[in-house]
Design a protein around this motif. Structure first.
Motif, PDB file in Angstrom:
ATOM      1  N   MET A   1       6.245  21.264  12.814  1.00 12.09           N
ATOM      2  CA  MET A   1       6.961  20.223  11.844  1.00 12.09           C
ATOM      3  C   MET A   1       7.837  20.537  10.966  1.00 12.09           C
ATOM      4  SD  MET A   1       3.240  18.643  10.432  1.00 12.09           S
ATOM      5  CE  MET A   1       2.646  20.304   9.806  1.00 12.09           C
ATOM      6  N   LYS A   2       9.015  19.813  10.918  1.00  8.46           N
ATOM      7  CA  LYS A   2      10.436  20.136  10.276  1.00  8.46           C
ATOM      8  C   LYS A   2      10.122  19.919   8.846  1.00  8.46           C
ATOM      9  CE  LYS A   2      15.112  19.292  10.338  1.00  8.46           C
ATOM     10  NZ  LYS A   2      16.140  18.118  10.994  1.00  8.46           N
ATOM     11  N   ARG A   3      10.449  21.035   8.113  1.00  9.29           N
ATOM     12  CA  ARG A   3      10.504  20.938   6.767  1.00  9.29           C
ATOM     13  C   ARG A   3      11.385  20.009   6.136  1.00  9.29           C
ATOM     14  NH1 ARG A   3      10.473  26.276   3.562  1.00  9.29           N
ATOM     15  NH2 ARG A   3       8.468  25.528   2.658  1.00  9.29           N
ATOM     16  N   GLN A   4      11.213  19.428   5.120  1.00  9.76           N
ATOM     17  CA  GLN A   4      11.960  18.170   4.411  1.00  9.76           C
ATOM     18  C   GLN A   4      12.557  18.656   3.137  1.00  9.76           C
ATOM     19  OE1 GLN A   4       9.887  14.719   5.004  1.00  9.76           O
ATOM     20  NE2 GLN A   4       8.709  15.109   6.715  1.00  9.76           N
ATOM     21  N   PRO A   5      13.452  17.950   2.600  1.00 14.27           N
ATOM     22  CA  PRO A   5      14.115  18.190   1.317  1.00 14.27           C
ATOM     23  C   PRO A   5      13.356  17.779   0.246  1.00 14.27           C
ATOM     24  CG  PRO A   5      15.937  17.073   2.825  1.00 14.27           C
ATOM     25  CD  PRO A   5      14.532  16.874   3.360  1.00 14.27           C
ATOM     26  N   LEU A   6      12.770  18.310  -0.733  1.00 18.04           N
ATOM     27  CA  LEU A   6      12.175  18.042  -1.644  1.00 18.04           C
ATOM     28  C   LEU A   6      12.804  16.995  -2.655  1.00 18.04           C
ATOM     29  CD1 LEU A   6       9.672  18.155  -3.569  1.00 18.04           C
ATOM     30  CD2 LEU A   6      10.675  20.327  -4.756  1.00 18.04           C
ATOM     31  N   ARG A   7      14.211  17.328  -2.575  1.00 15.09           N
ATOM     32  CA  ARG A   7      14.858  16.385  -3.681  1.00 15.09           C
ATOM     33  C   ARG A   7      14.754  14.812  -3.194  1.00 15.09           C
ATOM     34  NH1 ARG A   7      19.961  14.456  -3.166  1.00 15.09           N
ATOM     35  NH2 ARG A   7      20.268  15.628  -0.958  1.00 15.09           N
ATOM     36  N   LEU A   8      14.851  14.773  -1.614  1.00 12.32           N
ATOM     37  CA  LEU A   8      14.904  13.194  -1.334  1.00 12.32           C
ATOM     38  C   LEU A   8      13.414  12.493  -1.665  1.00 12.32           C
ATOM     39  CD1 LEU A   8      16.750  13.545   2.138  1.00 12.32           C
ATOM     40  CD2 LEU A   8      17.650  12.766  -0.029  1.00 12.32           C
ATOM     41  N   ALA A   9      12.700  13.312  -1.592  1.00 14.54           N
ATOM     42  CA  ALA A   9      11.108  12.940  -2.050  1.00 14.54           C
ATOM     43  C   ALA A   9      11.028  12.502  -3.335  1.00 14.54           C
ATOM     44  CB  ALA A   9       9.976  13.890  -1.472  1.00 14.54           C
ATOM     45  N   ILE A  10      11.680  13.289  -4.178  1.00 16.38           N
ATOM     46  CA  ILE A  10      11.694  12.930  -5.552  1.00 16.38           C
ATOM     47  C   ILE A  10      12.549  11.749  -5.797  1.00 16.38           C
ATOM     48  CG2 ILE A  10      12.421  13.695  -7.610  1.00 16.38           C
ATOM     49  CD1 ILE A  10      11.433  16.505  -7.183  1.00 16.38           C
ATOM     50  N   LEU A  11      13.501  11.669  -5.252  1.00 15.07           N
ATOM     51  CA  LEU A  11      14.448  10.411  -5.208  1.00 15.07           C
ATOM     52  C   LEU A  11      13.588   8.975  -4.827  1.00 15.07           C
ATOM     53  CD1 LEU A  11      17.679  11.493  -3.992  1.00 15.07           C
ATOM     54  CD2 LEU A  11      17.192  10.854  -6.472  1.00 15.07           C
ATOM     55  N   GLU A  12      12.791   9.216  -3.720  1.00  9.22           N
ATOM     56  CA  GLU A  12      12.089   8.002  -3.327  1.00  9.22           C
ATOM     57  C   GLU A  12      11.045   7.683  -4.176  1.00  9.22           C
ATOM     58  OE1 GLU A  12      10.443   5.022  -0.469  1.00  9.22           O
ATOM     59  OE2 GLU A  12      12.529   5.883  -1.031  1.00  9.22           O
ATOM     60  N   ALA A  13      10.313   8.737  -4.544  1.00  6.39           N
ATOM     61  CA  ALA A  13       9.126   8.487  -5.587  1.00  6.39           C
ATOM     62  C   ALA A  13       9.760   7.942  -6.748  1.00  6.39           C
ATOM     63  CB  ALA A  13       8.567   9.825  -6.051  1.00  6.39           C
ATOM     64  N   THR A  14      11.165   8.311  -7.381  1.00  6.33           N
ATOM     65  CA  THR A  14      11.480   7.613  -8.599  1.00  6.33           C
ATOM     66  C   THR A  14      11.889   6.212  -8.338  1.00  6.33           C
ATOM     67  OG1 THR A  14      12.550  10.074  -8.961  1.00  6.33           O
ATOM     68  CG2 THR A  14      13.608   7.634 -10.134  1.00  6.33           C
TER      69      THR A  14
ATOM     70  N   VAL B   1      10.255  21.425   1.737  1.00  9.76           N
ATOM     71  CA  VAL B   1       9.021  21.549   1.582  1.00  9.76           C
ATOM     72  C   VAL B   1       8.224  21.220   3.029  1.00  9.76           C
ATOM     73  CG1 VAL B   1       8.456  21.308  -0.739  1.00  9.76           C
ATOM     74  CG2 VAL B   1       8.527  19.273   0.616  1.00  9.76           C
ATOM     75  N   ASP B   2       7.138  21.317   3.191  1.00 10.77           N
ATOM     76  CA  ASP B   2       6.312  21.007   4.633  1.00 10.77           C
ATOM     77  C   ASP B   2       5.997  19.248   4.331  1.00 10.77           C
ATOM     78  OD1 ASP B   2       6.552  23.502   5.925  1.00 10.77           O
ATOM     79  OD2 ASP B   2       4.841  24.112   4.802  1.00 10.77           O
ATOM     80  N   PRO B   3       5.713  18.849   5.598  1.00  8.76           N
ATOM     81  CA  PRO B   3       5.350  17.396   5.628  1.00  8.76           C
ATOM     82  C   PRO B   3       3.951  17.093   4.935  1.00  8.76           C
ATOM     83  CG  PRO B   3       6.430  17.919   7.689  1.00  8.76           C
ATOM     84  CD  PRO B   3       6.275  19.336   7.007  1.00  8.76           C
ATOM     85  N   PRO B   4       2.895  17.890   4.851  1.00 11.63           N
ATOM     86  CA  PRO B   4       1.930  17.771   4.118  1.00 11.63           C
ATOM     87  C   PRO B   4       2.155  17.737   2.449  1.00 11.63           C
ATOM     88  CG  PRO B   4       1.355  19.253   5.571  1.00 11.63           C
ATOM     89  CD  PRO B   4       2.936  19.088   5.671  1.00 11.63           C
ATOM     90  N   VAL B   5       3.050  18.488   2.126  1.00  9.01           N
ATOM     91  CA  VAL B   5       3.517  18.289   0.545  1.00  9.01           C
ATOM     92  C   VAL B   5       4.236  16.837   0.061  1.00  9.01           C
ATOM     93  CG1 VAL B   5       4.981  19.227  -1.172  1.00  9.01           C
ATOM     94  CG2 VAL B   5       3.812  20.533   0.526  1.00  9.01           C
ATOM     95  N   ILE B   6       5.148  16.472   1.159  1.00  9.97           N
ATOM     96  CA  ILE B   6       5.464  15.193   1.011  1.00  9.97           C
ATOM     97  C   ILE B   6       4.684  14.179   1.168  1.00  9.97           C
ATOM     98  CG2 ILE B   6       7.213  13.376   2.141  1.00  9.97           C
ATOM     99  CD1 ILE B   6       8.601  15.798   1.130  1.00  9.97           C
ATOM    100  N   ASP B   7       3.662  14.040   1.972  1.00 13.55           N
ATOM    101  CA  ASP B   7       2.571  13.123   2.149  1.00 13.55           C
ATOM    102  C   ASP B   7       1.557  13.233   0.781  1.00 13.55           C
ATOM    103  OD1 ASP B   7       3.316  12.501   4.518  1.00 13.55           O
ATOM    104  OD2 ASP B   7       1.577  13.685   5.523  1.00 13.55           O
ATOM    105  N   ALA B   8       1.442  14.549   0.291  1.00 16.20           N
ATOM    106  CA  ALA B   8       0.417  14.465  -0.851  1.00 16.20           C
ATOM    107  C   ALA B   8       1.165  13.842  -2.136  1.00 16.20           C
ATOM    108  CB  ALA B   8       0.108  16.098  -1.069  1.00 16.20           C
ATOM    109  N   ILE B   9       2.411  14.274  -2.226  1.00 22.65           N
ATOM    110  CA  ILE B   9       3.224  13.633  -3.319  1.00 22.65           C
ATOM    111  C   ILE B   9       3.220  11.898  -3.243  1.00 22.65           C
ATOM    112  CG2 ILE B   9       5.666  13.228  -4.442  1.00 22.65           C
ATOM    113  CD1 ILE B   9       6.055  16.286  -3.136  1.00 22.65           C
TER     114      ILE B   9
END
Length: 287
Positions: free
Chosen positions: A1-14, A50-58
């Motif tokens: 599983m490819k790691r993903q940028p945390l910054r983009l996850a926070i932007l999407e959450a915002t 971060v790993d994809p499960p972190v993105i999912d949990a957020i």
């Protein structure tokens, strides 16, 4: 599983939280991400991927927050002063607006040895515990009439004691009972109170209406009923030179000081604004 940028996850959450009408979307997005990662918010820039499960949990927490579940219910804690307390269903969530009331009270205690402090309508115990943390020499009493709130307060008091803070003295009782803390009449240096004060029918965000217990939010007599009782109790408890600080609705900038001023033993009555510039708490001294 490819790691993903945390910054983009926070932007999407915002973006999601902003569309949902959350008052502080970026802050909440970052706090939820920090909660999932188990780090302080300020350390998020040090975690680029971060790993994809972190993105999912957020994402799951953000979806709950977008439904206006309080941030503090999702993280399990709220801050006041230099401490955090556990909060959840059935207890009022401490607000940043109360920080200035706490600061006023701590300033009043400067230079006083072994001060006696009473926190009326303690709820989660946050105010009492914040004082005890800053003043280990203080004897701090706290009272509430709601069993669920007292259970949260007891949990928080035990947790703070385990961390080394001076234990507080927690009681079940009603602020309108003129025998409450009768043994402390004329002996108290500081009375703090964040009572229910919202007028019935007042417009409030879903986080408050749907999650804060109504008995901790609303009060009769236009929101002043419990405040009146608390002022009467404070006038009885305070020693000469002792201080009272009590929070009120932003519509009570004139009414709350008038209630306090009606007690002739209370002098130097002043109203104070909160962090947003709205009337928020009134203070006085015992003559």
């Amino acid at each position: 599983m490819k790691r993903q940028p945390l910054r983009l996850a926070i932007l999407e959450a915002t973006r999601i939280l902003e569309q949902a009408g959350v008052a502080s979307p970026r802050t909440d997005a970052e706090l939820l991400a920090a909660h999932v990662l188990g780090v302080e918010r300020g350390r998020l820039p040090l975690i680029p991927l971060v790993d994809p499960p972190v993105i999912d949990a957020i994402g799951q927490l953000v979806a709950q927050r977008a439904k206006r579940v309080p941030l503090q219910h999702l993280t399990g804690w709220a801050a006041l002063g230099n401490i955090t307390v556990s909060v959840g269903p059935g207890v009022f969530i401490p607000r940043p607006e109360t920080e200035l009331l706490l600061e006023w009270g701590l300033n009043l205690l400067k230079g006083r040895e072994l001060p006696v402090v009473v926190d009326l309508c303690t709820g989660s115990g946050a105010l009492a515990l914040a004082v005890a943390h800053e003043r280990p020499d203080a004897i701090v009493y706290a009272v509430d009439n709601d069993s669920t709130a007292l259970a949260w307060a007891r949990h928080n008091a035990d947790a703070r004691a385990e961390l080394g803070d001076t234990p507080i003295r927690l009681y079940s009782g009603d602020v309108g009972d003129n025998t409450i803390f009768a043994e402390l009449d004329g002996l108290v240096d500081l009375v703090l109170c964040n009572p229910p004060y919202v007028p019935p029918g007042g417009e409030l965000p879903p986080e408050v209406i749907d999650y804060d217990p109504a008995q901790a939010v609303f009060a009769s007599e236009g929101g002043l009923a419990v405040l009146r009782l608390a002022v009467a109790t404070a006038a009885r408890l305070l020693k000469p030179g002792g201080g009272l600080a009590i929070e009120h609705d932003d519509s009570h900038g004139t009414a709350a000081p008038a209630v306090v001023s009606a007690r002739k033993v209370l002098t130097d009555v002043r109203d104070h604004q909160d962090l947003t510039g709205r009337p928020r708490f009134v203070t006085a001294r015992r003559a």
